[in-house]
Design a protein around this motif. Structure first.
Motif, PDB file in Angstrom:
ATOM      1  N   ARG A   1      15.579   6.474 -21.799  1.00  0.00           N
ATOM      2  CA  ARG A   1      14.537   5.818 -22.605  1.00  0.00           C
ATOM      3  C   ARG A   1      14.246   6.599 -23.879  1.00  0.00           C
ATOM      4  O   ARG A   1      14.493   7.795 -23.968  1.00  0.00           O
ATOM      5  N   ASP A   2      13.655   5.852 -24.827  1.00  0.00           N
ATOM      6  CA  ASP A   2      13.260   6.475 -26.084  1.00  0.00           C
ATOM      7  C   ASP A   2      12.245   5.566 -26.768  1.00  0.00           C
ATOM      8  O   ASP A   2      12.017   4.432 -26.344  1.00  0.00           O
ATOM      9  N   ARG A   3      11.665   6.061 -27.835  1.00  0.00           N
ATOM     10  CA  ARG A   3      10.729   5.259 -28.621  1.00  0.00           C
ATOM     11  C   ARG A   3      11.438   4.716 -29.857  1.00  0.00           C
ATOM     12  O   ARG A   3      12.161   5.474 -30.539  1.00  0.00           O
ATOM     13  N   GLY A   4      11.221   3.442 -30.135  1.00  0.00           N
ATOM     14  CA  GLY A   4      11.893   2.829 -31.270  1.00  0.00           C
ATOM     15  C   GLY A   4      11.656   1.345 -31.330  1.00  0.00           C
ATOM     16  O   GLY A   4      10.652   0.834 -30.789  1.00  0.00           O
ATOM     17  N   ALA A   5      12.575   0.622 -31.963  1.00  0.00           N
ATOM     18  CA  ALA A   5      12.492  -0.840 -32.101  1.00  0.00           C
ATOM     19  C   ALA A   5      13.886  -1.413 -31.917  1.00  0.00           C
ATOM     20  O   ALA A   5      14.877  -0.805 -32.341  1.00  0.00           O
ATOM     21  N   LYS A   6      13.950  -2.566 -31.277  1.00  0.00           N
ATOM     22  CA  LYS A   6      15.259  -3.181 -31.049  1.00  0.00           C
ATOM     23  C   LYS A   6      15.150  -4.697 -31.137  1.00  0.00           C
ATOM     24  O   LYS A   6      14.075  -5.283 -30.940  1.00  0.00           O
TER      25      LYS A   6
ATOM     26  N   ALA B   1      22.170  -6.481 -28.352  1.00  0.00           N
ATOM     27  CA  ALA B   1      20.955  -5.650 -28.382  1.00  0.00           C
ATOM     28  C   ALA B   1      21.250  -4.474 -29.298  1.00  0.00           C
ATOM     29  O   ALA B   1      22.199  -3.711 -29.064  1.00  0.00           O
ATOM     30  N   VAL B   2      20.444  -4.321 -30.323  1.00  0.00           N
ATOM     31  CA  VAL B   2      20.645  -3.232 -31.271  1.00  0.00           C
ATOM     32  C   VAL B   2      19.277  -2.752 -31.749  1.00  0.00           C
ATOM     33  O   VAL B   2      18.353  -3.555 -31.936  1.00  0.00           O
ATOM     34  N   GLY B   3      19.148  -1.435 -31.899  1.00  0.00           N
ATOM     35  CA  GLY B   3      17.858  -0.906 -32.290  1.00  0.00           C
ATOM     36  C   GLY B   3      17.947   0.445 -32.968  1.00  0.00           C
ATOM     37  O   GLY B   3      19.013   1.079 -33.016  1.00  0.00           O
ATOM     38  N   MET B   4      16.808   0.875 -33.487  1.00  0.00           N
ATOM     39  CA  MET B   4      16.681   2.174 -34.137  1.00  0.00           C
ATOM     40  C   MET B   4      15.676   3.009 -33.339  1.00  0.00           C
ATOM     41  O   MET B   4      14.560   2.551 -33.061  1.00  0.00           O
ATOM     42  N   PHE B   5      16.067   4.239 -32.984  1.00  0.00           N
ATOM     43  CA  PHE B   5      15.261   5.069 -32.095  1.00  0.00           C
ATOM     44  C   PHE B   5      15.133   6.484 -32.659  1.00  0.00           C
ATOM     45  O   PHE B   5      15.920   6.905 -33.518  1.00  0.00           O
ATOM     46  N   ASP B   6      14.138   7.200 -32.082  1.00  0.00           N
ATOM     47  CA  ASP B   6      13.997   8.606 -32.462  1.00  0.00           C
ATOM     48  C   ASP B   6      15.264   9.386 -32.116  1.00  0.00           C
ATOM     49  O   ASP B   6      15.665  10.289 -32.839  1.00  0.00           O
ATOM     50  N   GLY B   7      15.829   9.088 -30.947  1.00  0.00           N
ATOM     51  CA  GLY B   7      17.132   9.652 -30.621  1.00  0.00           C
ATOM     52  C   GLY B   7      17.139  10.735 -29.567  1.00  0.00           C
ATOM     53  O   GLY B   7      18.132  10.898 -28.854  1.00  0.00           O
ATOM     54  N   ALA B   8      16.053  11.486 -29.434  1.00  0.00           N
ATOM     55  CA  ALA B   8      16.053  12.620 -28.516  1.00  0.00           C
ATOM     56  C   ALA B   8      15.714  12.224 -27.088  1.00  0.00           C
ATOM     57  O   ALA B   8      15.997  12.973 -26.160  1.00  0.00           O
ATOM     58  N   GLY B   9      15.086  11.043 -26.895  1.00  0.00           N
ATOM     59  CA  GLY B   9      14.714  10.628 -25.550  1.00  0.00           C
ATOM     60  C   GLY B   9      13.341  11.138 -25.153  1.00  0.00           C
ATOM     61  O   GLY B   9      12.809  12.093 -25.736  1.00  0.00           O
ATOM     62  N   ILE B  10      12.765  10.520 -24.110  1.00  0.00           N
ATOM     63  CA  ILE B  10      11.401  10.874 -23.718  1.00  0.00           C
ATOM     64  C   ILE B  10      11.346  12.182 -22.930  1.00  0.00           C
ATOM     65  O   ILE B  10      10.268  12.705 -22.683  1.00  0.00           O
ATOM     66  N   ASP B  11      12.498  12.695 -22.493  1.00  0.00           N
ATOM     67  CA  ASP B  11      12.521  13.974 -21.792  1.00  0.00           C
ATOM     68  C   ASP B  11      12.912  15.124 -22.709  1.00  0.00           C
ATOM     69  O   ASP B  11      13.360  16.180 -22.254  1.00  0.00           O
ATOM     70  N   SER B  12      12.758  14.914 -24.012  1.00  0.00           N
ATOM     71  CA  SER B  12      13.180  15.939 -24.962  1.00  0.00           C
ATOM     72  C   SER B  12      12.185  17.088 -25.061  1.00  0.00           C
ATOM     73  O   SER B  12      12.462  18.081 -25.739  1.00  0.00           O
TER      74      SER B  12
END
Length: 424
Positions: A211-216, A227-238
Protein backbone atom coordinates in the motif's frame (compact mmCIF):
# COMPACT_ATOMS: atom_id res chain seq x y z
CA UNK A 1 -140.97 -7.90 56.10
CA UNK A 2 -138.69 -6.63 58.78
CA UNK A 3 -138.03 -10.18 59.65
CA UNK A 4 -137.06 -10.99 56.12
CA UNK A 5 -134.61 -8.03 55.90
CA UNK A 6 -133.09 -8.95 59.19
CA UNK A 7 -132.53 -12.50 58.02
CA UNK A 8 -130.83 -11.31 54.81
CA UNK A 9 -128.59 -8.96 56.77
CA UNK A 10 -127.55 -11.77 59.04
CA UNK A 11 -126.76 -14.02 56.05
CA UNK A 12 -124.55 -11.33 54.39
CA UNK A 13 -122.68 -10.56 57.53
CA UNK A 14 -122.04 -14.25 58.12
CA UNK A 15 -120.64 -14.71 54.62
CA UNK A 16 -118.29 -11.78 55.12
CA UNK A 17 -117.10 -13.11 58.41
CA UNK A 18 -116.60 -16.52 56.82
CA UNK A 19 -114.36 -14.97 54.08
CA UNK A 20 -112.25 -13.07 56.63
CA UNK A 21 -111.82 -16.19 58.68
CA UNK A 22 -110.41 -18.23 55.67
CA UNK A 23 -106.55 -18.55 56.12
CA UNK A 24 -104.43 -17.01 53.26
CA UNK A 25 -101.34 -18.92 51.84
CA UNK A 26 -97.97 -17.25 52.74
CA UNK A 27 -96.22 -15.26 50.02
CA UNK A 28 -92.85 -16.74 48.84
CA UNK A 29 -89.88 -14.85 50.19
CA UNK A 30 -86.85 -14.18 47.80
CA UNK A 31 -83.83 -16.37 48.32
CA UNK A 32 -80.87 -14.72 49.95
CA UNK A 33 -78.61 -15.55 46.98
CA UNK A 34 -80.93 -14.23 44.32
CA UNK A 35 -80.40 -10.64 43.30
CA UNK A 36 -83.08 -8.27 44.02
CA UNK A 37 -84.87 -6.83 41.09
CA UNK A 38 -83.77 -3.34 40.28
CA UNK A 39 -86.29 -0.77 41.10
CA UNK A 40 -86.95 1.59 38.29
CA UNK A 41 -86.11 5.06 39.43
CA UNK A 42 -88.85 7.48 39.43
CA UNK A 43 -88.73 10.14 36.82
CA UNK A 44 -89.56 12.64 39.37
CA UNK A 45 -86.56 11.79 41.64
CA UNK A 46 -83.31 11.91 39.47
CA UNK A 47 -81.19 12.63 42.54
CA UNK A 48 -81.82 9.13 43.75
CA UNK A 49 -80.40 7.48 40.50
CA UNK A 50 -77.76 4.84 41.47
CA UNK A 51 -74.16 5.55 40.40
CA UNK A 52 -72.94 3.79 37.18
CA UNK A 53 -70.98 0.59 37.55
CA UNK A 54 -67.23 0.85 37.27
CA UNK A 55 -66.97 -1.44 34.21
CA UNK A 56 -70.02 -0.20 32.46
CA UNK A 57 -69.24 1.07 28.91
CA UNK A 58 -69.40 4.77 28.53
CA UNK A 59 -71.74 6.04 25.96
CA UNK A 60 -70.57 9.10 24.04
CA UNK A 61 -72.83 11.93 24.36
CA UNK A 62 -72.58 12.53 20.55
CA UNK A 63 -71.16 10.18 17.81
CA UNK A 64 -68.75 11.77 15.20
CA UNK A 65 -70.11 12.40 11.83
CA UNK A 66 -68.96 10.56 8.70
CA UNK A 67 -66.90 13.57 7.56
CA UNK A 68 -65.12 13.71 10.90
CA UNK A 69 -64.31 10.03 10.71
CA UNK A 70 -62.99 10.35 7.15
CA UNK A 71 -60.84 13.32 8.17
CA UNK A 72 -59.38 11.36 11.10
CA UNK A 73 -58.66 8.38 8.85
CA UNK A 74 -56.95 10.61 6.29
CA UNK A 75 -54.69 11.99 9.00
CA UNK A 76 -53.79 8.48 10.11
CA UNK A 77 -52.96 7.45 6.52
CA UNK A 78 -50.80 10.55 6.05
CA UNK A 79 -48.90 9.74 9.27
CA UNK A 80 -48.31 6.15 8.16
CA UNK A 81 -47.12 7.29 4.73
CA UNK A 82 -44.68 9.69 6.36
CA UNK A 83 -43.35 6.93 8.61
CA UNK A 84 -43.06 4.61 5.61
CA UNK A 85 -41.07 7.21 3.67
CA UNK A 86 -38.68 7.70 6.60
CA UNK A 87 -38.24 3.91 6.91
CA UNK A 88 -37.50 3.62 3.18
CA UNK A 89 -34.91 6.39 3.43
CA UNK A 90 -33.25 4.67 6.38
CA UNK A 91 -33.18 1.31 4.58
CA UNK A 92 -31.85 2.95 1.41
CA UNK A 93 -28.96 4.46 3.37
CA UNK A 94 -28.23 1.13 5.07
CA UNK A 95 -28.14 -0.65 1.71
CA UNK A 96 -25.34 1.68 0.61
CA UNK A 97 -23.26 0.85 3.69
CA UNK A 98 -21.42 -2.44 3.90
CA UNK A 99 -19.52 -3.57 6.97
CA UNK A 100 -17.12 -6.48 6.58
CA UNK A 101 -13.99 -7.90 8.12
CA UNK A 102 -12.03 -10.96 9.02
CA UNK A 103 -9.72 -12.38 11.67
CA UNK A 104 -6.73 -14.61 11.04
CA UNK A 105 -5.66 -16.43 14.18
CA UNK A 106 -2.63 -18.73 13.91
CA UNK A 107 -0.46 -21.30 15.51
CA UNK A 108 3.05 -21.50 14.03
CA UNK A 109 5.93 -23.83 14.56
CA UNK A 110 9.39 -23.35 13.09
CA UNK A 111 12.26 -25.76 13.31
CA UNK A 112 14.41 -25.53 16.45
CA UNK A 113 17.21 -23.01 16.67
CA UNK A 114 19.81 -23.59 14.07
CA UNK A 115 23.18 -24.37 15.56
CA UNK A 116 24.90 -22.43 12.78
CA UNK A 117 22.99 -19.18 12.51
CA UNK A 118 21.26 -19.23 15.90
CA UNK A 119 18.14 -17.89 14.20
CA UNK A 120 14.67 -19.33 13.90
CA UNK A 121 12.79 -21.78 15.98
CA UNK A 122 9.54 -20.96 17.79
CA UNK A 123 6.16 -22.32 18.80
CA UNK A 124 3.58 -19.59 19.17
CA UNK A 125 0.00 -18.39 18.81
CA UNK A 126 -0.57 -15.08 17.09
CA UNK A 127 -3.17 -12.80 15.54
CA UNK A 128 -1.81 -12.04 12.10
CA UNK A 129 -4.66 -9.88 10.83
CA UNK A 130 -7.83 -8.49 12.38
CA UNK A 131 -9.50 -6.26 9.85
CA UNK A 132 -12.62 -4.11 9.98
CA UNK A 133 -13.78 -2.51 6.76
CA UNK A 134 -16.61 -0.10 6.00
CA UNK A 135 -17.67 0.84 2.47
CA UNK A 136 -20.36 3.35 1.52
CA UNK A 137 -21.26 3.39 -2.16
CA UNK A 138 -23.61 5.63 -4.13
CA UNK A 139 -24.10 6.07 -7.85
CA UNK A 140 -21.45 8.78 -7.94
CA UNK A 141 -19.05 8.14 -5.08
CA UNK A 142 -17.58 5.60 -2.72
CA UNK A 143 -15.92 5.95 0.67
CA UNK A 144 -13.91 3.07 2.10
CA UNK A 145 -11.88 2.73 5.25
CA UNK A 146 -10.14 -0.33 6.67
CA UNK A 147 -8.24 -0.68 9.91
CA UNK A 148 -6.15 -3.52 11.27
CA UNK A 149 -6.03 -4.35 14.97
CA UNK A 150 -3.16 -6.57 16.03
CA UNK A 151 -1.18 -7.25 19.23
CA UNK A 152 1.15 -4.41 18.21
CA UNK A 153 -1.65 -1.84 17.89
CA UNK A 154 -4.25 -0.46 15.53
CA UNK A 155 -3.15 0.78 12.11
CA UNK A 156 -4.87 2.38 9.15
CA UNK A 157 -4.68 0.10 6.14
CA UNK A 158 -6.95 1.77 3.57
CA UNK A 159 -8.71 5.11 3.32
CA UNK A 160 -10.11 5.74 -0.12
CA UNK A 161 -12.31 8.47 -1.59
CA UNK A 162 -13.58 7.48 -5.05
CA UNK A 163 -15.43 9.42 -7.72
CA UNK A 164 -17.27 7.41 -10.38
CA UNK A 165 -17.01 9.39 -13.58
CA UNK A 166 -20.59 10.36 -14.58
CA UNK A 167 -21.92 8.59 -17.65
CA UNK A 168 -19.55 5.63 -17.38
CA UNK A 169 -21.78 3.34 -15.25
CA UNK A 170 -19.01 3.09 -12.63
CA UNK A 171 -16.63 1.61 -15.20
CA UNK A 172 -14.26 4.57 -14.85
CA UNK A 173 -13.28 6.06 -11.51
CA UNK A 174 -10.76 8.27 -9.75
CA UNK A 175 -9.53 7.32 -6.27
CA UNK A 176 -7.44 9.42 -3.90
CA UNK A 177 -6.13 8.30 -0.52
CA UNK A 178 -4.23 5.34 0.89
CA UNK A 179 -4.68 2.18 -1.16
CA UNK A 180 -2.99 -0.84 -2.69
CA UNK A 181 -0.50 -0.37 -5.50
CA UNK A 182 -2.02 -1.30 -8.87
CA UNK A 183 0.81 -3.70 -9.61
CA UNK A 184 0.66 -7.43 -10.39
CA UNK A 185 -1.78 -10.02 -9.10
CA UNK A 186 -0.66 -11.25 -5.69
CA UNK A 187 0.05 -7.79 -4.28
CA UNK A 188 -3.49 -6.37 -4.69
CA UNK A 189 -5.15 -9.72 -3.89
CA UNK A 190 -7.00 -9.74 -0.57
CA UNK A 191 -5.29 -11.66 2.23
CA UNK A 192 -8.63 -13.27 3.05
CA UNK A 193 -8.86 -14.85 -0.43
CA UNK A 194 -5.27 -16.06 -0.72
CA UNK A 195 -4.59 -19.80 -0.60
CA UNK A 196 -1.38 -19.59 1.47
CA UNK A 197 -1.26 -17.66 4.73
CA UNK A 198 1.42 -15.26 3.40
CA UNK A 199 2.46 -13.84 0.04
CA UNK A 200 5.52 -15.12 -1.73
CA UNK A 201 8.99 -13.93 -0.84
CA UNK A 202 9.41 -11.92 -4.04
CA UNK A 203 6.14 -10.02 -3.49
CA UNK A 204 6.95 -9.32 0.15
CA UNK A 205 10.27 -7.80 -0.86
CA UNK A 206 9.34 -5.81 -3.96
CA UNK A 207 5.88 -4.73 -2.70
CA UNK A 208 6.28 -4.39 1.07
CA UNK A 209 2.96 -3.56 2.80
CA UNK A 210 1.33 -3.49 -0.70
CA UNK A 211 0.00 0.00 0.00
CA UNK A 212 0.87 3.64 -0.43
CA UNK A 213 -0.68 7.09 -0.51
CA UNK A 214 -1.53 8.58 -3.88
CA UNK A 215 -4.17 8.80 -6.62
CA UNK A 216 -5.16 6.32 -9.29
CA UNK A 217 -7.57 5.86 -12.17
CA UNK A 218 -9.46 2.60 -12.62
CA UNK A 219 -11.13 1.70 -15.90
CA UNK A 220 -12.89 -1.25 -17.51
CA UNK A 221 -13.89 -1.84 -21.08
CA UNK A 222 -15.36 -5.23 -21.88
CA UNK A 223 -12.61 -7.72 -20.93
CA UNK A 224 -9.85 -5.13 -20.53
CA UNK A 225 -8.85 -3.56 -17.21
CA UNK A 226 -6.65 -0.56 -16.54
CA UNK A 227 -5.34 0.88 -13.30
CA UNK A 228 -2.68 3.57 -13.21
CA UNK A 229 -1.72 6.04 -10.52
CA UNK A 230 0.84 8.35 -8.97
CA UNK A 231 2.13 7.53 -5.47
CA UNK A 232 4.65 8.67 -2.91
CA UNK A 233 6.51 5.46 -3.68
CA UNK A 234 8.00 4.40 -0.35
CA UNK A 235 4.93 2.57 0.98
CA UNK A 236 3.15 2.85 4.32
CA UNK A 237 5.81 0.75 6.08
CA UNK A 238 8.60 3.13 5.12
CA UNK A 239 8.81 4.52 8.64
CA UNK A 240 7.44 7.97 7.79
CA UNK A 241 3.86 9.18 7.84
CA UNK A 242 4.57 11.85 5.20
CA UNK A 243 6.67 11.65 2.06
CA UNK A 244 9.94 13.45 2.64
CA UNK A 245 10.78 14.32 -0.95
CA UNK A 246 9.20 15.68 -4.12
CA UNK A 247 9.74 12.49 -6.08
CA UNK A 248 6.63 10.62 -7.16
CA UNK A 249 6.31 7.13 -8.62
CA UNK A 250 4.12 6.22 -11.59
CA UNK A 251 2.61 2.74 -11.23
CA UNK A 252 0.16 0.92 -13.48
CA UNK A 253 -1.31 -2.41 -14.55
CA UNK A 254 -3.03 -3.36 -17.81
CA UNK A 255 -4.92 -6.62 -17.70
CA UNK A 256 -7.58 -8.77 -19.28
CA UNK A 257 -10.21 -11.17 -17.96
CA UNK A 258 -11.70 -13.90 -20.16
CA UNK A 259 -13.25 -15.89 -17.30
CA UNK A 260 -11.08 -19.02 -17.70
CA UNK A 261 -7.85 -17.07 -18.24
CA UNK A 262 -6.77 -13.69 -16.94
CA UNK A 263 -3.55 -11.77 -16.60
CA UNK A 264 -1.68 -8.61 -17.35
CA UNK A 265 1.53 -6.63 -17.32
CA UNK A 266 2.65 -4.07 -14.76
CA UNK A 267 5.10 -1.20 -14.71
CA UNK A 268 6.60 1.09 -12.08
CA UNK A 269 8.90 4.04 -12.52
CA UNK A 270 10.12 6.44 -9.89
CA UNK A 271 13.01 7.55 -7.77
CA UNK A 272 14.15 7.17 -4.19
CA UNK A 273 16.43 9.66 -2.49
CA UNK A 274 19.32 8.10 -0.64
CA UNK A 275 23.04 7.97 -0.15
CA UNK A 276 25.35 5.04 -0.72
CA UNK A 277 28.72 4.78 1.05
CA UNK A 278 30.35 6.20 -2.06
CA UNK A 279 28.06 9.26 -2.19
CA UNK A 280 28.82 12.58 -0.55
CA UNK A 281 25.24 13.82 -0.75
CA UNK A 282 21.86 12.22 -1.25
CA UNK A 283 20.89 11.55 -4.81
CA UNK A 284 17.87 10.12 -6.62
CA UNK A 285 18.22 6.46 -7.51
CA UNK A 286 15.88 4.61 -9.82
CA UNK A 287 13.05 2.77 -8.14
CA UNK A 288 11.49 0.61 -10.83
CA UNK A 289 9.48 -2.59 -11.29
CA UNK A 290 8.16 -4.70 -14.13
CA UNK A 291 5.80 -7.63 -13.77
CA UNK A 292 3.83 -10.22 -15.72
CA UNK A 293 1.02 -12.29 -14.22
CA UNK A 294 -1.26 -15.03 -15.53
CA UNK A 295 -4.12 -17.04 -13.97
CA UNK A 296 -5.93 -19.98 -15.59
CA UNK A 297 -8.95 -22.00 -14.43
CA UNK A 298 -9.97 -25.48 -15.63
CA UNK A 299 -12.63 -28.08 -14.97
CA UNK A 300 -10.69 -31.15 -15.98
CA UNK A 301 -11.11 -33.42 -12.97
CA UNK A 302 -14.48 -34.64 -11.69
CA UNK A 303 -13.57 -33.77 -8.09
CA UNK A 304 -13.53 -30.00 -8.65
CA UNK A 305 -11.98 -27.04 -10.42
CA UNK A 306 -8.25 -26.52 -10.95
CA UNK A 307 -6.36 -23.24 -11.06
CA UNK A 308 -2.80 -22.50 -12.11
CA UNK A 309 -1.30 -19.09 -11.35
CA UNK A 310 2.10 -17.58 -12.01
CA UNK A 311 3.87 -14.26 -11.81
CA UNK A 312 7.28 -12.78 -12.52
CA UNK A 313 8.56 -9.58 -10.93
CA UNK A 314 11.81 -7.69 -11.26
CA UNK A 315 12.87 -4.35 -9.88
CA UNK A 316 15.51 -2.07 -8.48
CA UNK A 317 15.68 -0.41 -5.08
CA UNK A 318 13.51 -2.17 -2.54
CA UNK A 319 13.29 -2.91 1.15
CA UNK A 320 10.86 -2.88 4.04
CA UNK A 321 12.40 0.13 5.79
CA UNK A 322 12.74 3.38 3.88
CA UNK A 323 13.68 1.45 0.75
CA UNK A 324 17.24 2.28 1.66
CA UNK A 325 18.46 -1.15 2.69
CA UNK A 326 18.67 -2.27 -0.90
CA UNK A 327 19.16 1.10 -2.57
CA UNK A 328 19.92 0.77 -6.28
CA UNK A 329 20.05 -3.03 -5.95
CA UNK A 330 18.38 -5.07 -8.74
CA UNK A 331 16.33 -8.13 -7.77
CA UNK A 332 13.84 -10.49 -9.31
CA UNK A 333 11.64 -13.48 -8.49
CA UNK A 334 8.75 -15.61 -9.63
CA UNK A 335 6.25 -18.19 -8.44
CA UNK A 336 3.89 -20.91 -9.64
CA UNK A 337 0.79 -21.91 -7.70
CA UNK A 338 -1.37 -24.97 -8.43
CA UNK A 339 -4.66 -25.40 -6.54
CA UNK A 340 -7.06 -28.33 -6.84
CA UNK A 341 -10.53 -28.05 -5.37
CA UNK A 342 -12.07 -31.19 -3.88
CA UNK A 343 -15.80 -30.78 -3.76
CA UNK A 344 -17.17 -27.50 -2.52
CA UNK A 345 -15.40 -27.25 0.81
CA UNK A 346 -11.87 -28.59 0.41
CA UNK A 347 -8.77 -27.75 -1.60
CA UNK A 348 -5.10 -28.70 -1.77
CA UNK A 349 -2.33 -26.59 -3.23
CA UNK A 350 1.33 -26.52 -4.13
CA UNK A 351 3.50 -23.43 -4.55
CA UNK A 352 7.06 -22.89 -5.66
CA UNK A 353 8.57 -19.44 -5.48
CA UNK A 354 12.06 -18.12 -6.02
CA UNK A 355 13.64 -14.81 -5.09
CA UNK A 356 17.09 -13.53 -6.01
CA UNK A 357 17.76 -10.48 -3.82
CA UNK A 358 20.72 -9.33 -5.91
CA UNK A 359 20.78 -10.01 -9.62
CA UNK A 360 24.13 -10.92 -11.04
CA UNK A 361 25.79 -11.53 -7.71
CA UNK A 362 26.94 -15.15 -7.32
CA UNK A 363 25.92 -17.18 -4.30
CA UNK A 364 28.57 -17.18 -1.59
CA UNK A 365 29.09 -18.11 2.03
CA UNK A 366 31.27 -17.50 5.04
CA UNK A 367 32.49 -20.60 6.75
CA UNK A 368 29.29 -22.61 7.13
CA UNK A 369 26.88 -19.68 6.65
CA UNK A 370 25.26 -18.84 3.31
CA UNK A 371 25.53 -15.32 1.96
CA UNK A 372 22.82 -12.75 2.68
CA UNK A 373 22.21 -12.16 -1.04
CA UNK A 374 21.89 -15.81 -1.98
CA UNK A 375 18.80 -16.92 -3.85
CA UNK A 376 16.04 -18.52 -1.74
CA UNK A 377 13.58 -20.99 -3.24
CA UNK A 378 10.54 -22.00 -1.22
CA UNK A 379 8.43 -25.12 -1.62
CA UNK A 380 5.01 -24.94 -0.01
CA UNK A 381 2.03 -27.23 0.54
CA UNK A 382 -1.39 -26.16 1.72
CA UNK A 383 -4.68 -27.82 2.69
CA UNK A 384 -7.91 -25.89 3.15
CA UNK A 385 -11.34 -26.70 4.50
CA UNK A 386 -14.32 -24.36 4.55
CA UNK A 387 -16.76 -24.66 7.44
CA UNK A 388 -19.51 -22.81 5.60
CA UNK A 389 -19.12 -19.35 4.08
CA UNK A 390 -17.63 -17.65 7.12
CA UNK A 391 -14.95 -19.95 8.46
CA UNK A 392 -11.88 -21.38 6.76
CA UNK A 393 -9.16 -23.59 8.20
CA UNK A 394 -5.75 -23.62 6.50
CA UNK A 395 -2.72 -25.76 7.20
CA UNK A 396 0.51 -25.06 5.31
CA UNK A 397 4.07 -26.25 5.42
CA UNK A 398 6.86 -24.25 3.74
CA UNK A 399 10.44 -25.34 3.13
CA UNK A 400 12.77 -22.43 2.27
CA UNK A 401 15.88 -23.59 0.42
CA UNK A 402 18.76 -21.12 0.55
CA UNK A 403 21.34 -21.52 -2.16
CA UNK A 404 24.69 -22.41 -0.66
CA UNK A 405 28.17 -23.18 -1.86
CA UNK A 406 31.00 -25.31 -0.52
CA UNK A 407 30.65 -25.99 3.18
CA UNK A 408 27.76 -23.53 3.83
CA UNK A 409 24.54 -25.18 4.92
CA UNK A 410 20.88 -24.40 4.33
CA UNK A 411 19.43 -22.90 7.57
CA UNK A 412 16.75 -24.84 9.42
CA UNK A 413 13.76 -22.58 8.89
CA UNK A 414 10.93 -24.83 7.73
CA UNK A 415 7.62 -23.39 8.89
CA UNK A 416 4.27 -24.98 9.79
CA UNK A 417 1.23 -22.70 10.03
CA UNK A 418 -2.27 -23.59 11.17
CA UNK A 419 -4.65 -20.71 10.56
CA UNK A 420 -8.34 -20.26 11.31
CA UNK A 421 -9.97 -17.41 9.44
CA UNK A 422 -13.40 -16.10 10.35
CA UNK A 423 -15.01 -13.43 8.20
CA UNK A 424 -18.25 -11.56 7.97
Amino acid sequence: MRSLLAALSLLISGAALAQDATPQPPLPSPAASEPREAVEPSATTPQERPPPRANAPSVPEASPSIDERLTADEHRVEALEEQNTETKNDLSALKKLRISGYIQARYQYQEPLDEITGAGGFSRFTIRRSRLKATYTTDLAQAMIQIDASPTGVALRDAEATLFIPGTKQQLSLTVGQMKWPFGYEGPQSSSDREFPERTRVTRNLLPSERDRGAKVNGRYKFLRLAVGMFDGAGIDSGTTQDNDKEKDLIGHVGFDLKWIAGGVSGWYGHALGKLPTDTFRRAYDRSRVGVDLQTYFDLLPVGGTSLKGEFLAGRTYGAANNATHLDVPAHGWYLLLVQNIGLNDAVGFRYDSFDPHNGQPDDGTLELPGADNTVDTVGFVVQHHFGENLKMTASYELPITHVIAQAQDPHDNLFTLQMQARF
